[in-house]
Design an enzyme around this catalytic site. Structure first.
Site, PDB file in Angstrom:
ATOM      1  N   LYS A 143      43.680 -16.242  -5.275  1.00 45.07           N
ATOM      2  CA  LYS A 143      43.593 -17.396  -6.176  1.00 45.07           C
ATOM      3  C   LYS A 143      42.163 -17.927  -6.209  1.00 45.07           C
ATOM      4  CE  LYS A 143      48.428 -18.640  -5.622  1.00 45.07           C
ATOM      5  NZ  LYS A 143      49.456 -19.283  -4.800  1.00 45.07           N
ATOM      6  N   GLN A 185      50.090 -24.246  -0.799  1.00 45.66           N
ATOM      7  CA  GLN A 185      50.748 -22.943  -0.696  1.00 45.66           C
ATOM      8  C   GLN A 185      52.052 -23.055   0.099  1.00 45.66           C
ATOM      9  OE1 GLN A 185      49.521 -19.981  -2.148  1.00 45.66           O
ATOM     10  NE2 GLN A 185      51.462 -19.109  -1.502  1.00 45.66           N
ATOM     11  N   ASP A 233      51.314 -26.309  -9.875  1.00 46.67           N
ATOM     12  CA  ASP A 233      52.465 -25.449  -9.585  1.00 46.67           C
ATOM     13  C   ASP A 233      53.698 -25.904 -10.375  1.00 46.67           C
ATOM     14  OD1 ASP A 233      52.239 -23.196  -8.058  1.00 46.67           O
ATOM     15  OD2 ASP A 233      52.400 -24.223  -6.129  1.00 46.67           O
TER      16      ASP A 233
END
Ligand code: NDP
Length: 297
Positions: free
Chosen positions: A54, A98, A121
């Site tokens: 990422k 994460q 997200d």
């Protein structure tokens, strides 16, 4: 093989190129550089790989990447403090924590502490509610990537029968919601579903997000259906080497489906590309600028 391959690698490259062009425009014309903060707690090897990837792709798109690597025994309170600091940091337009988090940390509390406008997200309860009511939201990256590929392939999805296998908050449920918003007739299946193969066999579109290697077989699939395989499963080959397979058995499914995403090289690359899209969108919204057009072609 009859199925056409839906090339997630190619589509994700197109998407990242578009993001990079938009970022360059923001920098040149508005003196703004989008910034994405990624927070990793602990040493989970798969998460480390994702975070590294990422960060790399964020920088390649011309954005600022901020990585925070915290120890496994980090207190929930300290993680929340970091999230609040990032919420208040003007250089940060997107925040991603994460998952999974270590068991002593309440994931929901952390996700819901993120400013919904920076929740790239799309897991914050506000964004979940906005998506469920068809309003402008941050859309979870993996289902967004699946939807973009489906729309690229089919154009309109209106009236199609879609079956989503899996009902997780991060893939199955938002995927079903997106398909419903596209006027598909949607069935969500899960571990208690009876006659799963029969239900799958009715679908024009199957999205498999189960986490069970090659559970979906070719003889489940309606001839000509489109199969989006979200699964990432590491299995051992006959010679002891590891390889990645999806939730669908590619060899048999590709004999029957009209189109199929491969694993690897299907949904996976699109997920990170959509994270970059969401960061760009979050940045544009913050400054009241028009949002990028995120079609793939
Ligand atoms: P979860 O484990 O959170 O959810 C799995 C879902 O599958 C659950 O709803 C579960 O049902 C259902 N399920 C389990 N067994 C069966 C079965 N035998 N029949 C029907 N349904 C079943 O997984 P995720 O949604 O997080 O991920 C799914 C897969 O996608 C994984 O392989 C993961 O690695 C991959 N993934 C890939 C991404 C990418 O970028 N390509 C991103 C995110 C995930 P129940 O709710 O009843 O337990």
């Amino acid at each position: 093989m009859v199925a056409q391959i839906i090339d997630g690698k190619l589509f994700s490259q197109r998407l990242r190129d578009k993001v990079a062009l938009n970022v360059a425009d923001l920098k040149n014309n508005h003196k703004i550089t989008p910034g994405l903060a990624v927070v990793l707690v602990g040493e989970d090897p798969a998460s480390q790989v994702y975070v590294k990837s990422k960060g790399k792709q964020t920088k390649e798109a011309g954005m600022n990447s901020y990585e925070y690597k915290l120890k496994e025994d980090t207190l929930e309170l300290d993680l929340l403090k970091l999230v609040y600091d990032l919420n208040n940091d003007d250089a940060v337009h997107g925040i991603l924590v994460q998952l999974p988090l270590p068991p002593h940390i309440n994931e929901e509390a952390v996700i819901n502490a993120i400013d919904p406008a920076k929740d790239v997200d799309g897991f914050h309860i506000s964004n979940v509610g906005l998506l469920a009511t068809g309003q402008s939201s941050m859309v979870p990256c993996t289902p967004l990537g699946c939807l973009l590929m489906l729309k690229e392939f089919h154009g309109s999805l209106s009236g199609m029968d879609a079956v989503v296998v899996g009902r997780s908050n991060i893939v199955g449920k938002p995927m079903a919601q997106l398909l419903l918003n596209e006027s598909c007739t949607v069935t969500i299946t899960h571990s208690r579903t009876k006659n799963l193969e029969h239900v799958v066999g009715r679908a024009d579109i199957v999205v498999a997000a189960v986490g069970k290697a090659e559970i979906v077989k070719g003889n489940w699939i309606k001839p000509g259906a489109t199969l989006i395989d979200v699964g990432i499963n590491r299995v051992e080959g006959s010679n002891g080497s590891k390889r990645l397979v999806g939730d669908a058995e590619f060899s048999s499914c590709s004999e029957v489906a009209g189109a199929i995403t491969p694993v690897p090289g299907g949904v996976g690359p699109m997920t990170i590309a959509c994270l970059l899209v969401n960061t760009l969108v979050a940045c544009c919204r913050k400054y009241g600028l028009s949002e990028p057009d995120i079609k793939l072609s």
